[in-house]
Design an enzyme around this catalytic site. Structure first.
Site, mmCIF file in Angstrom:
data_model
loop_
_atom_site.group_PDB
_atom_site.id
_atom_site.type_symbol
_atom_site.label_atom_id
_atom_site.label_comp_id
_atom_site.label_asym_id
_atom_site.label_seq_id
_atom_site.Cartn_x
_atom_site.Cartn_y
_atom_site.Cartn_z
ATOM 1 N N GLU A 43 2.615 -2.171 3.529
ATOM 2 C CA GLU A 43 1.626 -2.495 2.539
ATOM 3 C C GLU A 43 0.848 -3.664 2.845
ATOM 4 O O GLU A 43 1.127 -4.296 3.864
ATOM 5 C CB GLU A 43 2.384 -3.363 1.205
ATOM 6 C CG GLU A 43 1.640 -3.501 0.134
ATOM 7 C CD GLU A 43 2.313 -3.624 -1.105
ATOM 8 O OE1 GLU A 43 1.745 -3.915 -2.154
ATOM 9 O OE2 GLU A 43 3.695 -3.923 -1.232
ATOM 10 N N CYS A 233 2.909 -2.892 -4.466
ATOM 11 C CA CYS A 233 2.094 -3.069 -5.697
ATOM 12 C C CYS A 233 0.658 -2.944 -5.314
ATOM 13 O O CYS A 233 -0.076 -2.829 -6.430
ATOM 14 C CB CYS A 233 2.171 -4.639 -6.041
ATOM 15 S SG CYS A 233 3.980 -5.194 -6.665
ATOM 16 N N GLU A 365 6.800 0.005 -9.020
ATOM 17 C CA GLU A 365 7.888 -0.775 -9.559
ATOM 18 C C GLU A 365 7.847 -0.632 -11.000
ATOM 19 O O GLU A 365 8.020 -1.526 -11.747
ATOM 20 C CB GLU A 365 7.846 -2.019 -9.193
ATOM 21 C CG GLU A 365 8.642 -2.258 -7.595
ATOM 22 C CD GLU A 365 8.579 -3.624 -7.316
ATOM 23 O OE1 GLU A 365 7.955 -4.652 -8.073
ATOM 24 O OE2 GLU A 365 9.389 -4.038 -6.240
#
Length: 644
Positions: A43, A233, A365
């Site tokens: 990420e 995210c 998530e």
């Protein structure tokens, strides 16, 4: 004195606990270990892409930051323009004017907390330029060290009103992690410049739009089976406008639009307002990296939700088709024939052969009813068009609780192939959860341990030996339950020591060096020694999952005929273990080696200057049908025993 020595020896003998007996059943039922079992998760957090794995050394190379000169120090007459641009999705460029009265006009780039240059190493400068005049003009391209000395100057000649790419190879005369790049218009007149770039010539695999070689090599050295990207995210974005849009990350690198990084303001105490995504290392490069390191690619796509920790923005169901189509188009980009629309894009980028995508994750998530009702649309569309593709859903942001309990039945109802579980928990949790998957449903979806890391809050969440040891213990439970957990990836992967937002992380680096954490070496020992089939291993008739602070698993390497034992002694004293082997028939154990980590200091960490926690190797004395071991305190060992 003799009495004292005797008492010390006696105390040492008592320190070794009573011998424990473990049994490996060579003829018992086995569980297949998938080649994807141990992998890595990437990420763009902690400057992991721009300023990290992506080898570009210039920050804001296309002047597209909201404040267009962030990263640049202009001097003389320098303005930002966008009329008649070189690239339509990156329209800004600079105009530099030397009016003949000033000796110099141009600009410096500070890089990512500096530009790391090494003496004798070559760097490729490039830029797109044009001049109003037909007369050739000279640019001075300079490397400036941390003392503001421009110790290298190389001239580049440009002329003409059409945009043109110029290049130069510079050999650095110094080593400095805090260098700068300087571009100066050395002759009177004007020049316009865009996409000003500086790369090491020696990138991973020698590619011009390449990756930082030492970091990419460290990923290869993990021997990963799966590579999950690009988040996390990042996929969600702080809002939907800043989500990771894979379609913007492919095609000519110069024309990939800038995206605000989800992590730039998330942590108020670690704000990074200059943190953006150039998309220079986009989905094509990430698929290519998967191929280079021998890992199965596992891309993640947005499901129509922004980050639920920061936003309530939701794509209405009646507007979700575009997001579903993005997922279908991604599969076509990865696997499609060059005659297809997105397969052609891949082929034109230099990879006519398919990447062989087998899995895709939808969402990260997410939680609540809004997630499964959107995921269902993706599942139906992917199953219809690409029935062989495995789909990964999510169990939410934690390893337990209301959302976790709600989402698992929903994932079963939707028929996803894997459910992504995340756990960022204290070391005690990891030690206590080595048996977590022993009782999981063998008929339901499989588990992808997609993000996990042991967070020792007492140490400030350092990558210390305690956290690594607890992960090693927990991973024995992953391997023992390989029929339930076919994929596992530590997270996050990378962190710049001068520009991080989240810790702990697997690999730390600055502009010149990198450091493998104790956690890295745990992952590497598992990744290099997975075996093919789990063998039943018992102590007192039970799996070894924390009894007497011991953790263990056994596997067979079919190619070499070796039995691989992974054993953790999490206690503060040595432990004596006898391991017997049943079902050997006419075979016997003929030799053995142990690769291990050990430290008496659970707070020990590695640094850029020194790695005290690193694997060591020693031979193992073996019997025909058993092995007797004395396990040091705070010990993790991988034993490879040759059976013939």
């Amino acid at each position: 004195m003799k009495r004292l020595l005797f008492l010390l020896a006696l105390a040492a003998s008592f320190a070794v606990q009573a011998q424990h007996t473990m049994t490996v059943d060579m003829a018992g039922p086995t569980v297949r270990i998938e080649p994807t079992m141990y992998g890595i998760f990437f990420e763009d957090i902690n400057f992991g892409a721009d300023g990290g794995l992506y080898a570009e050394l210039v920050k804001n190379r296309s002047f597209e930051f909201p404040q267009a000169l962030v990263g640049w120090i202009p001097f003389g007459d320098v303005t930002v323009r966008d009329a008649d641009p070189c690239f339509d999705r990156n329209p800004h460029y600079v105009r530099i004017v030397n009016d003949g009265r000033r000796s110099r006009a141009g600009l410096d780039n500070e890089g990512f907390r500096g530009i790391g240059l090494e003496k004798g190493r070559k760097y490729r400068f490039s830029a797109y330029v044009r001049t109003p005049e037909a007369t050739p003009m000279k640019l001075s391209v300079e490397l400036v060290n941390g003392n503001a000395e421009n110790l290298l100057r190389q001239e580049v000649e440009v002329a003409g009103s059409a945009w043109q790419k110029v290049t130069a190879v510079l050999e650095s005369p110094f080593t400095d992690a805090r260098s700068r790049l300087r571009v100066v218009l050395a002759t009177p007149g004007a020049v316009e410049m865009d996409h000003i770039s500086l790369f090491p010539v020696d990138t991973w695999k020698g590619r011009e739009n390449g990756l930082r070689r030492d970091l990419a090599q460290a990923l290869f050295d993990l021997n990963p089976g799966v590579f999950r990207f690009p988040g996390g995210c990042i996929i969600e974005g702080s809002d939907l406008a800043t989500r990771y849009d894979w379609k913007k990350s492919v095609g000519p690198v110069e024309n990939r639009p800038l995206n605000e990084n989800r992590w730039n303001y998330t942590f108020a105490h670690k704000a990074a307002p200059d943190y953006f995504q150039s998309y220079g290392m986009g989905f094509y490069e990430l698929f290519l990296l998967s191929e280079d390191i021998g890992a199965e690619p596992l891309p993640v796509v947005n499901c129509g939700l922004a980050c639920q920790f920061e936003s309530r923005e939701v794509v209405p169901l009646e507007e979700l088709d575009a997001y579903v189509q993005d997922a279908l188009d991604l599969i076509e980009f990865a696997n499609g024939d060059p005659s297809t629309a997105w397969g052609r894009v891949r082929a034109e980028m230099g990879h006519p052969e398919p990447f062989g995508l087998k899995m895709i994750a939808v969402g990260n998530e997410q939680w609540g009813e809004v997630y499964p009702e959107r995921l269902e649309r993706f599942v139906k569309a992917i199953r219809t068009k690409y029935p062989a593709i495995r789909i990964v859903g999510s169990a939410g942001p934690g390893p337990a609780g209301e959302q976790f309990d709600y989402l698992w039945p929903e994932m079963k109802r939707l028929g996803v192939d894997l459910v992504d579980e995340h756990y960022y928990m204290p070391p005690e949790w990891f030690f206590a959860n080595a048996a977590r998957y022993d009782g999981y449903d063998r008929q339901g979806p499989k588990v992808f341990a997609g993000e996990y890391a042991s967070h020792d809050h007492a140490s400030g969440k350092a990558n210390n030996y305690l956290s690594a040891l607890s992960e090693a213990a927990f991973m024995t439970g992953l391997e023992r339950n390989a029929d339930v957990v076919p994929l596992a990836t530590y997270a996050p992967l990378l962190a710049h020591v001068d520009a991080w937002q989240w810790n702990p992380d697997l690999i730390w680096f600055d502009n010149l060096r990198m450091m493998r954490t104790p956690n890295y070496y745990v992952q590497q020992l598992y990744g290099m020694n997975p075996g093919n089939d789990v063998l039943p291993l018992r102590m007192d008739g039970k799996p070894v999952a924390g009894q007497e602070q011991l953790y263990a698993t056994a596997a067979l390497d079919a190619a070499t005929g070796e039995v691989i034992l992974k054993i953790v002694n999490a206690s503060a004293v040595p432990q004596s273990v006898r391991i017997g082997f049943e079902g050997l028939k006419k075979r016997r154990i003929v030799s053995g080696t142990c690769t291990y980590l050990q430290s008496d200091d659970l707070q020990a960490v590695n640094t850029l200057d020194r790695e005290p926690i690193a694997p060591r190797i020693r031979p193992v004395a073996v019997g025909d049908r058993e092995v007797s071991l004395t396990l040091d305190p705070n010990f993790f060992g991988v034993y490879r025993l040759q059976v013939r």
